[in-house]
Design a protein around this motif. Structure first.
Motif, short mmCIF file in Angstrom:
data_model
loop_
_atom_site.label_atom_id
_atom_site.label_comp_id
_atom_site.label_asym_id
_atom_site.label_seq_id
_atom_site.Cartn_x
_atom_site.Cartn_y
_atom_site.Cartn_z
N UNK A 8 0.82 -1.22 0.00
CA UNK A 8 0.00 0.00 0.00
C UNK A 8 0.85 1.26 0.00
N UNK A 9 1.95 1.25 0.79
CA UNK A 9 2.84 2.42 0.80
C UNK A 9 3.48 2.67 -0.56
N UNK A 10 3.94 1.61 -1.21
CA UNK A 10 4.54 1.77 -2.54
C UNK A 10 3.52 2.23 -3.56
N UNK A 11 2.28 1.73 -3.44
CA UNK A 11 1.23 2.14 -4.37
C UNK A 11 0.91 3.63 -4.21
N UNK A 12 0.82 4.08 -2.97
CA UNK A 12 0.54 5.50 -2.71
C UNK A 12 1.69 6.37 -3.24
N UNK A 13 2.93 5.94 -3.01
CA UNK A 13 4.08 6.70 -3.52
C UNK A 13 4.04 6.82 -5.03
N UNK A 14 3.67 5.73 -5.70
CA UNK A 14 3.63 5.75 -7.17
C UNK A 14 2.52 6.67 -7.68
N UNK A 15 1.34 6.60 -7.04
CA UNK A 15 0.22 7.43 -7.50
C UNK A 15 0.47 8.91 -7.21
N UNK A 16 0.87 9.23 -5.97
CA UNK A 16 1.08 10.63 -5.60
C UNK A 16 2.33 11.21 -6.25
N UNK A 17 3.28 10.34 -6.61
CA UNK A 17 4.49 10.84 -7.27
C UNK A 17 4.19 11.51 -8.59
N UNK A 18 3.13 11.06 -9.27
CA UNK A 18 2.73 11.69 -10.53
C UNK A 18 1.91 12.95 -10.31
N UNK A 19 1.25 13.04 -9.15
CA UNK A 19 0.37 14.19 -8.89
C UNK A 19 1.08 15.34 -8.18
N UNK A 20 2.13 15.05 -7.43
CA UNK A 20 2.82 16.08 -6.66
C UNK A 20 4.32 15.85 -6.71
N UNK A 21 5.07 16.98 -6.77
CA UNK A 21 6.52 16.92 -6.76
C UNK A 21 7.08 17.10 -5.35
N UNK A 22 6.21 17.23 -4.39
CA UNK A 22 6.64 17.40 -3.00
C UNK A 22 6.97 16.03 -2.41
N UNK A 23 8.25 15.72 -2.32
CA UNK A 23 8.68 14.42 -1.82
C UNK A 23 8.28 14.22 -0.38
N UNK A 24 8.34 15.30 0.41
CA UNK A 24 7.99 15.20 1.83
C UNK A 24 6.52 14.82 2.00
N UNK A 25 5.64 15.42 1.22
CA UNK A 25 4.22 15.11 1.33
C UNK A 25 3.95 13.67 0.91
N UNK A 26 4.55 13.25 -0.19
CA UNK A 26 4.36 11.87 -0.66
C UNK A 26 4.85 10.88 0.38
N UNK A 27 6.02 11.16 0.96
CA UNK A 27 6.55 10.28 1.99
C UNK A 27 5.68 10.22 3.23
N UNK A 28 5.14 11.38 3.64
CA UNK A 28 4.29 11.42 4.83
C UNK A 28 3.01 10.62 4.62
N UNK A 29 2.34 10.82 3.48
CA UNK A 29 1.10 10.10 3.23
C UNK A 29 1.37 8.60 3.11
N UNK A 30 2.48 8.24 2.49
CA UNK A 30 2.84 6.83 2.37
C UNK A 30 3.08 6.21 3.75
N UNK A 31 3.77 6.94 4.62
CA UNK A 31 4.02 6.43 5.98
C UNK A 31 2.73 6.30 6.77
N UNK A 32 1.84 7.30 6.65
CA UNK A 32 0.54 7.23 7.35
C UNK A 32 -0.26 6.04 6.85
#
Length: 296
Positions: A48-72
């Protein structure tokens, strides 16, 4: 007597151990199922974390936000699996107590770290809405600079003076932002003044003619020349022109415009009035000789 006393102590313990052994054998299948649930949810959390990173990585360039949502996401999945495992073991009351304690802890942490939480939430909204991006030149909270990084907690600017300014995300999110890069256009204002003896039409024509020849002027925008006011010794004017920011910045553009306008005014004897200066006051003569003359 000694053996009797020992047996009084050992017998209850032995009974309890026997009960625990029986309960352990009875709960062993449920324990194995709980362990399997935890392993499965652990695997699901990684996927699930990897899936979220892949999806949000295309929508946002903010690495910190993508990492936070993936961790949550990972923590949420693992926590869900943990509660399922406790339910299988028959520890429903423990689950209820943990949920109540987690709610109280979250409320206490929310009050204790209110500013930090506000910054994180503001940073998340900035990353989602993207009012600014890395590389944009912006003006906000009294600072002007180029955006170096956009994090969840703060935004870093280069103020063009050799310093790095770090602003909290909540100030960026809650205060007005002037984005000079978003539209790709920038207007520069140059001010000046001439004497009352100069012909206003000639002044305007000369200034516009040299401004138009500058290579960084946007040809699709109109150059404005306006006389603004009458002063004691001069007539003030302003020139508004649009520049191509891929070629020059507003500061160098204004400097270049001032140079060509000054040169063409000098060539055509257009005056630049000097501001009035205070004159030194000379004390009035009393008609009496000073002390040195009196002594002489």
């Amino acid at each position: 007597m000694i053996f009797a006393q020992i047996s009084k102590i050992v017998d209850p313990i032995a009974v309890k151990v026997d009960r625990w052994t029986v309960e352990a054998y009875r709960l062993l299948p449920n324990l194995l199922i709980a362990i399997i649930i935890l392993i499965v949810f652990r695997i699901l959390s990684r996927l699930g974390g990897k899936f979220i990173e892949r999806i949000l990585g295309h929508a946002s360039q903010n690495v910190a936000l993508v990492g936070l949502i993936s961790t949550i996401t990972r923590i949420t999945i693992i926590t869900t699996g943990f509660f399922f495992a406790l339910g299988v073991l028959g520890l429903d009351k423990t689950v209820t107590s943990l949920l109540a304690g987690a709610g109280v802890l979250a409320l206490a942490l929310g009050f204790a770290f209110q500013d930090l939480t506000t910054n994180f939430i503001s940073g998340a909204f900035i990353a989602i809405q993207r009012p600014i991006q890395v590389g944009d030149v912006i003006e906000t909270n009294g600072y002007t600079g180029k955006v170096l990084s956009i994090g969840l907690r703060s935004v870093k600017l280069d103020n063009f003076e050799g310093q790095q300014v770090e602003l909290p995300s909540k100030d960026i999110f809650q205060k007005p932002i002037v984005n000079f890069t978003h539209s790709g256009e920038r207007r520069v204002k140059m001010e000046g003044s001439i004497g009352y003896k100069d012909d206003l039409a000639i002044v305007e024509s000369l200034a516009l003619s040299v401004i138009k020849k500058l290579d960084f002027i946007d040809p699709l925008k109109v150059i404005e020349f306006n006389f603004t006011r009458f002063t004691e010794k001069s007539i003030d004017f302003e020139i508004l022109f649009w520049i191509r920011q891929d070629k020059i910045g507003p500061g160098p553009a204004k400097s270049a415009a001032m140079k060509v306008v000054k040169r063409v005014f000098d060539e055509n004897n257009i005056s630049f009035p000097t501001p009035a200066r205070p004159v030194d006051q000379v004390p009035p003569s009393t008609g009496k000789p000073d002390d040195k003359q009196a002594e002489a």
